[in-house]
Design an enzyme around this catalytic site. Structure first.
Site, short mmCIF file in Angstrom:
data_model
loop_
_atom_site.label_atom_id
_atom_site.label_comp_id
_atom_site.label_asym_id
_atom_site.label_seq_id
_atom_site.Cartn_x
_atom_site.Cartn_y
_atom_site.Cartn_z
N ASN A 94 1.06 -1.24 -0.08
CA ASN A 94 -0.38 -0.13 -0.09
C ASN A 94 0.67 1.14 -0.09
O ASN A 94 0.48 1.80 0.93
CB ASN A 94 -1.51 0.03 1.33
CG ASN A 94 -1.91 1.11 1.47
OD1 ASN A 94 -2.05 1.42 -0.01
ND2 ASN A 94 -2.67 1.42 2.22
N GLU A 114 1.30 -3.25 -4.89
CA GLU A 114 0.70 -2.05 -4.20
C GLU A 114 2.28 -0.70 -4.28
O GLU A 114 2.13 -0.17 -3.05
CB GLU A 114 0.09 -1.54 -3.23
CG GLU A 114 -1.58 -1.72 -3.92
CD GLU A 114 -2.46 -1.02 -3.39
OE1 GLU A 114 -2.80 -0.26 -3.27
OE2 GLU A 114 -3.31 -1.44 -2.21
N ASP A 152 -1.86 -9.92 -4.16
CA ASP A 152 -3.06 -9.54 -3.33
C ASP A 152 -4.52 -9.69 -4.04
O ASP A 152 -4.44 -9.58 -6.22
CB ASP A 152 -3.07 -8.21 -3.59
CG ASP A 152 -4.48 -7.80 -2.90
OD1 ASP A 152 -5.05 -8.37 -3.06
OD2 ASP A 152 -4.26 -6.38 -2.74
N ASN A 156 -7.83 -10.16 -4.41
CA ASN A 156 -8.38 -8.91 -3.92
C ASN A 156 -10.11 -9.92 -4.30
O ASN A 156 -11.22 -8.96 -4.03
CB ASN A 156 -8.92 -7.67 -4.86
CG ASN A 156 -8.48 -6.34 -4.50
OD1 ASN A 156 -8.10 -5.61 -3.36
ND2 ASN A 156 -7.52 -5.65 -5.09
N HIS A 180 -2.26 -4.36 4.73
CA HIS A 180 -2.01 -6.51 4.88
C HIS A 180 -0.65 -6.03 5.47
O HIS A 180 -0.17 -5.58 5.67
CB HIS A 180 -1.47 -6.40 3.19
CG HIS A 180 -2.68 -5.20 1.84
ND1 HIS A 180 -3.16 -6.10 1.24
CD2 HIS A 180 -3.55 -5.19 1.62
CE1 HIS A 180 -4.36 -6.23 0.72
NE2 HIS A 180 -4.11 -5.09 1.16
#
Length: 253
Positions: free
Chosen positions: A9, A35, A148, A150, A245
C-alpha cells in the site's frame, strides 16, 4: 527457499514504518510486492541491495497507483514485465521472474469496490488472467503466483461472511471464478497447511478492524499442482504490518 508476497500500500510509506526491519527478520529469498504506488525513480534500492537483493519493478503509468515488484537474492534467468495486454500493463499489475526450476509471479488483481465500471473491469481481468496463465503454464509448467487477489476464496476467509456476500471481494461470481481457477491445477498453499477460521491478511483502517480481527484473506501464494509435494510450510505474518495488509509466504524445498 522462502517466498513472500506483500501488498505494501505504498512502498515509500512502508519503508518509513520499518520495512527494512522486516527484511532483516524474515530474510525472504524472494519478496513479491504489490501496490508500490511509485515510479521506478522514486524507489530507493540502496537498502535492498545492501541486503543482497536485486530489484525489479513494474510501475503503473498513473503516478501513485498500483505497481508490482520482485526483490530477489538469486538473479532470475529472465524477467517479464506485464502480460502484453495494454489496459492491464498500463496499471503495472503483473511481473514475472523465471528461474531454473520455476517461475515466480507478483500480481495485483484489480479491486471492484469503487463502482460497477471497475467491477466489470475486474471480472474481465479474471477471465483474461486465467487464459494468460493457462497459456503460460504450457511454457513454464511450474508456477508460483503471489499476490493480492482482492477476493476471499472461502467462507472462512472473511469475517462475518453472511454480511459481505454483496460486496466486491466476496461476490458469488468472484468466488466461483476462484474455484474454477483452482480446479485447473493450482493449490492455495496456505489452506494446504491451515484450515482454521480468522486467518486474515488485510484489515480496514476503519473501526479498529485489526484490533478486533475483522479481516479478509485476500493475499495468496498459489502454486501449480506439480509443486504441491515440495511445499514445506505456508504462513501469514499477522503481527508484522507495515501496511493495511500483512506478509503471506511459503517455504518450499
Amino acid at each position: 527457499m522462502k517466498i513472500v508476497s506483500y501488498n505494501l500500500n505504498g512502498i515509500r510509506a512502508a519503508v518509513t514504518k520499518g520495512l527494512y526491519n522486516y527484511l532483516n527478520e524474515e530474510c525472504p529469498d524472494i519478496l513479491c510486492i504489490q501496490e508500490t504506488k511509485a515510479q521506478i525513480g522514486q524507489i530507493d534500492e540502496v537498502e535492498f541491495k545492501r541486503r543482497g537483493y536485486k530489484c525489479y519493478w513494474f510501475s503503473a503509468k498513473k503516478k501513485g497507483y498500483s505497481g508490482t515488484g520482485i526483490v530477489t537474492k538469486e538473479e532470475p534467468l529472465h524477467v517479464e514485465y506485464g502480460m502484453g495486454i495494454s489496459k492491464y500493463d498500463d496499471e503495472g499489475r503483473f511481473l514475472r521472474a523465471d528461474y531454473k526450476d520455476f517461475s515466480v509471479i507478483s500480481v495485483y488483481h484489480p479491486s471492484g469496490t469503487s463502482g460497477d465500471e471497475r467491477q466489470s473491469f475486474k471480472m474481465q481481468w479474471l477471465e483474461d488472467f486465467t487464459g494468460y496463465v493457462e497459456d503460460l503454464k504450457k511454457q513454464f509448467p511450474r508456477l508460483i503466483i503471489n499476490g493480492d487477489f482482492n477476493i476471499c476464496r472461502l467462507w472462512i476467509d472473511i469475517n462475518k461472511p453472511e454480511k459481505h456476500e454483496d460486496m466486491s471481494g466476496f461476490l458469488p461470481e468472484e468466488r466461483q471464478w476462484f474455484d474454477r481457477f483452482i480446479s485447473l491445477g493450482y493449490v492455495d498453499s496456505f489452506r494446504l497447511f491451515n484450515n482454521e477460521k480468522e486467518q486474515y491478511s488485510w484489515w480496514s483502517y476503519r473501526g479498529g478492524a485489526y484490533q478486533k480481527n475483522l479481516g479478509w484473506r485476500i493475499d495468496y501464494n498459489i502454486v501449480t499442482e506439480n509443486l504441491k509435494g515440495e511445499l514445506k510450510n505456508a504462513f501469514i505474518r499477522k503481527n508484522l504490518r507495515y501496511s493495511d495488509h500483512c506478509p503471506v509466504g511459503i517455504e518450499i524445498f
